[in-house]
Scaffold this active site. Sequence first.
Site, PDB file in Angstrom:
ATOM      1  N   ASP A   1       0.799  -1.233   0.000  1.00 45.66           N
ATOM      2  CA  ASP A   1       0.000   0.000   0.000  1.00 45.66           C
ATOM      3  C   ASP A   1       0.831   1.282   0.000  1.00 45.66           C
ATOM      4  OD1 ASP A   1       0.952  -0.674   2.517  1.00 45.66           O
ATOM      5  OD2 ASP A   1      -0.786   0.129   3.590  1.00 45.66           O
TER       6      ASP A   1
ATOM      7  N   GLU B   1      10.876  -3.977  12.080  1.00 46.10           N
ATOM      8  CA  GLU B   1      12.061  -3.408  11.404  1.00 46.10           C
ATOM      9  C   GLU B   1      13.278  -3.470  12.311  1.00 46.10           C
ATOM     10  OE1 GLU B   1       9.218  -1.764  11.995  1.00 46.10           O
ATOM     11  OE2 GLU B   1       8.366  -1.021  10.128  1.00 46.10           O
TER      12      GLU B   1
HETATM   13  C1  UGA Z   1       3.242  -0.453   9.244  1.00 50.89           C
HETATM   14  C2  UGA Z   1       4.588  -0.732   8.595  1.00 50.89           C
HETATM   15  O1  UGA Z   1       4.698   0.026   7.389  1.00 50.89           O
HETATM   16  C3  UGA Z   1       4.660  -2.217   8.287  1.00 50.89           C
HETATM   17  O2  UGA Z   1       5.844  -2.468   7.583  1.00 50.89           O
HETATM   18  C4  UGA Z   1       4.579  -2.964   9.559  1.00 50.89           C
HETATM   19  O3  UGA Z   1       4.598  -4.324   9.304  1.00 50.89           O
HETATM   20  C5  UGA Z   1       3.286  -2.612  10.273  1.00 50.89           C
HETATM   21  O4  UGA Z   1       3.155  -1.187  10.398  1.00 50.89           O
HETATM   22  C6  UGA Z   1       3.274  -3.213  11.644  1.00 50.89           C
HETATM   23  O5  UGA Z   1       4.058  -2.728  12.443  1.00 50.89           O
HETATM   24  O6  UGA Z   1       2.480  -4.128  11.915  1.00 50.89           O
HETATM   25  P1  UGA Z   1       0.818  -0.568   8.271  1.00 50.89           P
HETATM   26  O7  UGA Z   1       0.514   0.350   7.131  1.00 50.89           O
HETATM   27  O8  UGA Z   1       0.371  -0.137   9.603  1.00 50.89           O
HETATM   28  O9  UGA Z   1       2.338  -0.862   8.270  1.00 50.89           O
HETATM   29  O10 UGA Z   1       0.318  -2.051   7.983  1.00 50.89           O
HETATM   30  P2  UGA Z   1      -0.313  -2.653   6.708  1.00 50.89           P
HETATM   31  O11 UGA Z   1      -0.027  -1.857   5.524  1.00 50.89           O
HETATM   32  O12 UGA Z   1      -1.718  -2.963   7.000  1.00 50.89           O
HETATM   33  O13 UGA Z   1       0.479  -4.044   6.610  1.00 50.89           O
HETATM   34  C7  UGA Z   1       1.821  -4.119   6.244  1.00 50.89           C
HETATM   35  C8  UGA Z   1       1.977  -5.178   5.147  1.00 50.89           C
HETATM   36  O14 UGA Z   1       1.569  -6.447   5.653  1.00 50.89           O
HETATM   37  C9  UGA Z   1       1.125  -4.902   3.928  1.00 50.89           C
HETATM   38  O15 UGA Z   1       1.861  -5.193   2.783  1.00 50.89           O
HETATM   39  C10 UGA Z   1      -0.037  -5.818   4.083  1.00 50.89           C
HETATM   40  O16 UGA Z   1      -0.541  -6.258   2.841  1.00 50.89           O
HETATM   41  C11 UGA Z   1       0.534  -6.980   4.869  1.00 50.89           C
HETATM   42  N1  UGA Z   1      -0.454  -7.611   5.776  1.00 50.89           N
HETATM   43  C12 UGA Z   1      -1.224  -6.858   6.578  1.00 50.89           C
HETATM   44  C13 UGA Z   1      -0.584  -8.988   5.794  1.00 50.89           C
HETATM   45  O17 UGA Z   1       0.103  -9.670   5.036  1.00 50.89           O
HETATM   46  N2  UGA Z   1      -1.484  -9.551   6.618  1.00 50.89           N
HETATM   47  C14 UGA Z   1      -2.275  -8.825   7.444  1.00 50.89           C
HETATM   48  O18 UGA Z   1      -3.092  -9.414   8.174  1.00 50.89           O
HETATM   49  C15 UGA Z   1      -2.133  -7.461   7.410  1.00 50.89           C
HETATM   50 MN    MN Z   2       0.608   0.065   5.181  1.00 44.94          MN
END
Ligand code: UGA
Ligand code: MN
Length: 487
Positions: free
Chosen positions: A343, A426
């Site tokens: 995203d 990270e």
């Molecule tokens: C932020 C950071 O940018 C992430 O790199 C980090 O993993 C996350 O916080 C965290 O600390 O948990 P954020 O925008 O809050 O990210 O999270 P998402 O964009 O919803 O998810 C990060 C990535 O994991 C996305 O590529 C999403 O597709 C993936 N994801 C999310 C999954 O594979 N499974 C899930 O249940 C949720």
């Molecule tokens: Mn994100």
Amino acid sequence: MLLPQAKEVKLNGSGVSNNNSNNKMALGKSIKMYLTIFVATTCVYMVLYQYHMSRQPLATNEVIKHTDKSSSSPLSSSFIASYLWSPAASVNTTAMGHGQGEGQIQRQRQRQGPIQLHAPNATDIAASTSASMAASAMSFLSTVSLPLTLSSSSSSSSSDAKSIITRTTTTTRTAPALTSTTTTAATTTTSTTRTTTTTTRTTQKRLVTSGHAQNAMGTADGGVAHKTRSTFIAVSEPPPLYIITPTYRRPEQLAELTRLGYTLKHVVNLLWLVIEDANRTNPLVAHTLDRIGVPYEYLVAPMPEQYKLTKRAKPRGVSNRNRGLDYLRANATEGVLYFADDDNTYDINIFEQMRYTKKVSMWPVGLVTKTGVSSPIIREGKLEGYYDGWIGGRKYPVDMAGFAVSVKFLHERPQAKMPFKPGYEEDGFLRSLAPLDNAEIELLADECREILTWHTQTKKNSPALPLNMTRYGHTNLAFIEKLLVRP
Ligand code: UGA
Ligand code: MN
């Protein structure tokens, strides 16, 4: 001519009157004969001269010479006459008659020539300037031959004719000061050179850095000017990029992957590791990836059940990223890895910069926490610390989008992996790469003075309402329906 007259005087002087009429007739004949011979010889010489001139190639400086003449009095009749009289005039007129004639194309090539591999050094500016001057001269010449051009351009396309008219109009307006027109043209060419040089430099980074290319880059950076301009040929690929993208099923998934995929499509020698938090691959995702056309591997790595069920923050994308690391340990030997969430927003320049990472590289990420950015802090060229709205006791308070790691370095750290620790993914991963000296962290994006990546977040969309199949079952909506995410 003198001889018959002398003969006549001598004859008259002798006093023989009978022969007077005969002598006069003979004299007349002689005069006629000599005149005929003179006229015929002159004609033959003129024809030979014309033929000789028409076989001479039209030298560029010859055109410039005309410009020089015109700069003092561009519309002087002598200039027009000299142009129209010259056999070369017919050659030019023919070329212009075809709009983008061979002459003009070559001139464009001449102007593009120095752009390919060279910076606007003195030689090139001079070359392009003279080319521009020649072009200006040609533009002006086209003014002279405009009626001819238009009448003979009936076979060429209207746009060709239009371009001639436009150019002619411009030249006509500036005709009284053609010198300044020439200067303008030269300036324009120079700026074009600069722009294209930038592009070339980027391309060279993307392509090879063979000796030849470095040579060319050296020149682009203002080094020694080379007279020979050879064509740049890519002989090997730049270091590969492995982009690890965690993804999961939700209404926005295909849209996010589409946007990211088309960003990555601008980057060469890249393998996109799309890893879904799921037990099985989804044909719709595979179909989307196929359609985008970026080289990819589509894998699955479900989040462990224990984390799925928790009501607290989940370690999002962690099992996916660790699966990506396993893939690289098994399949990659060189290049660079980067965790690109599906995203976020990425400027493609960052991919070209991270490609040469030796161990770990870092740069700012926009739209992270209330500070608006998460970034390394650089003072006097050295990494001093980190700026982020939430430090939380982390050694590396950076965002996932703000660093890249070399594959070789990953191999040197076989235990390195990402922890299932929300908020510390990270930091945990970067710590697992220890030992890593701060001085070994490369600072990209103009030493962290630019933002080239953003932690954008797409608004959550509620799942689509079910489709009334009785009503729409036999329409296209039945197909679209299969693409949507249901509750
Ligand atoms: C932020 C950071 O940018 C992430 O790199 C980090 O993993 C996350 O916080 C965290 O600390 O948990 P954020 O925008 O809050 O990210 O999270 P998402 O964009 O919803 O998810 C990060 C990535 O994991 C996305 O590529 C999403 O597709 C993936 N994801 C999310 C999954 O594979 N499974 C899930 O249940 C949720
Ligand atoms: Mn994100």
